[in-house]
Design an enzyme around this catalytic site. Structure first.
Site, PDB file in Angstrom:
ATOM      1  N   LYS A  62     -43.093  56.021   6.149  1.00 48.88           N
ATOM      2  CA  LYS A  62     -43.758  57.251   6.608  1.00 48.88           C
ATOM      3  C   LYS A  62     -42.569  58.291   6.920  1.00 48.88           C
ATOM      4  O   LYS A  62     -42.633  58.854   8.156  1.00 48.88           O
ATOM      5  CB  LYS A  62     -44.602  56.758   7.872  1.00 48.88           C
ATOM      6  CG  LYS A  62     -45.814  55.904   7.433  1.00 48.88           C
ATOM      7  CD  LYS A  62     -46.889  55.808   8.452  1.00 48.88           C
ATOM      8  CE  LYS A  62     -47.924  54.874   8.182  1.00 48.88           C
ATOM      9  NZ  LYS A  62     -47.438  53.522   8.080  1.00 48.88           N
ATOM     10  N   ALA A  64     -40.811  61.437   7.572  1.00 47.96           N
ATOM     11  CA  ALA A  64     -41.408  62.565   8.271  1.00 47.96           C
ATOM     12  C   ALA A  64     -40.064  63.421   8.770  1.00 47.96           C
ATOM     13  O   ALA A  64     -40.028  63.660  10.008  1.00 47.96           O
ATOM     14  CB  ALA A  64     -42.203  62.215   9.424  1.00 47.96           C
ATOM     15  N   GLY A 190     -53.238  43.331   5.832  1.00 50.27           N
ATOM     16  CA  GLY A 190     -51.873  42.626   6.497  1.00 50.27           C
ATOM     17  C   GLY A 190     -52.710  41.572   7.333  1.00 50.27           C
ATOM     18  O   GLY A 190     -52.814  40.624   6.738  1.00 50.27           O
TER      19      GLY A 190
END
Ligand code: 3DU
Length: 214
Positions: A62, A64, A190
């Site tokens: 992720k 960023a 998951g």
């Protein structure tokens, strides 16, 4: 790994030995294995190389950050042999383009909406803009919530034929068949798998349910 499968295993185990055994056992029944910070921090980045020997690996970092930092990270992920990488799109087109350029043959998926309740505070109000930013940056596909059919359908409508991978299945309330029906190409699962008493059986069941939709 199974080319025809629509299942992506989220390998968020912190017991590295168990994670590796599970990755090996489940890889024939899934399209890819997604690794996130928990397993990378416990096992070290080499886990990406290790799993890449027998499966596609998607690195869910992720990302960023500013373009230069994103680039430095993605270059390393690429060296380690990952098949794909996940980045945020809210940081803007230049940061995301740096990911795409550094990725080379790796597939870049950008987050355009999320599956947790807090996503509605801000992020999920902007998925159309985030898709546009992502398309201009040249991503391969999107991460969109598999437990929020209304948002997922809107994202599918705007995404055209681009790939969508969707978490939020099982532990977060979503259902794999509903998510694919709403527009996901692949579901990310998951806890529903790795917390089950027989994870391989659950993975095979999900894989079979989805293959019957084809
Ligand atoms: O809820 P699960 O245990 O099936 O795990 C879902 C995985 O997908 C986990 O690695 C999480 O960090 C990731 N993810 C989301 O759950 C929701 C998102 O919006 C994006 C990624």
């Amino acid at each position: 790994m199974s080319d025809g499968s629509r299942l992506i295993l989220a390998l968020d185990l912190v017991d590295v030995g168990r994670a590796l055994r599970m990755a090996q056992d489940i890889s024939p029944h899934c399209f890819a294995i997604k690794v996130n910070w928990p397993i990378i921090l416990h096992a070290g980045p080499q886990i990406i190389r290790e799993i890449s020997r027998f499966s596609r690996v998607i690195c869910d970092l992720k990302l960023a950050d500013i373009p230069n930092t994103n680039r430095l990270i993605v270059e390393r992920v690429r060296e380690l042999g990952a098949w794909g990488v996940i980045a945020h799109s809210f940081v803007g087109q230049d940061s995301l383009r740096a990911v795409v350029e550094a990725a080379g043959d790796m597939k870049v998926f950008s987050v355009v909406a999320m599956s947790h309740p807090g996503a509605s505070d801000l992020l999920n109000r902007f998925h159309d803009m985030l898709i546009d930013i992502s398309m201009k940056a040249g991503v391969y596909g999107f991460v969109a919530p598999g437990n929020n059919e209304a948002v997922l359908r809107q994202i599918r409508a705007r995404a055209g034929g681009m790939k969508i991978i969707s978490p939020g299945i099982g532990a977060q309330g979503g259902d794999e068949v509903s998510a694919v029906a709403a527009g996901a190409d692949y579901v990310i699962v998951g806890r529903k798998i790795y917390q089950a008493s027989d994870p391989v059986k659950v993975a095979m069941e999900i894989d079979q349910r989805l293959s019957m939709m084809l």
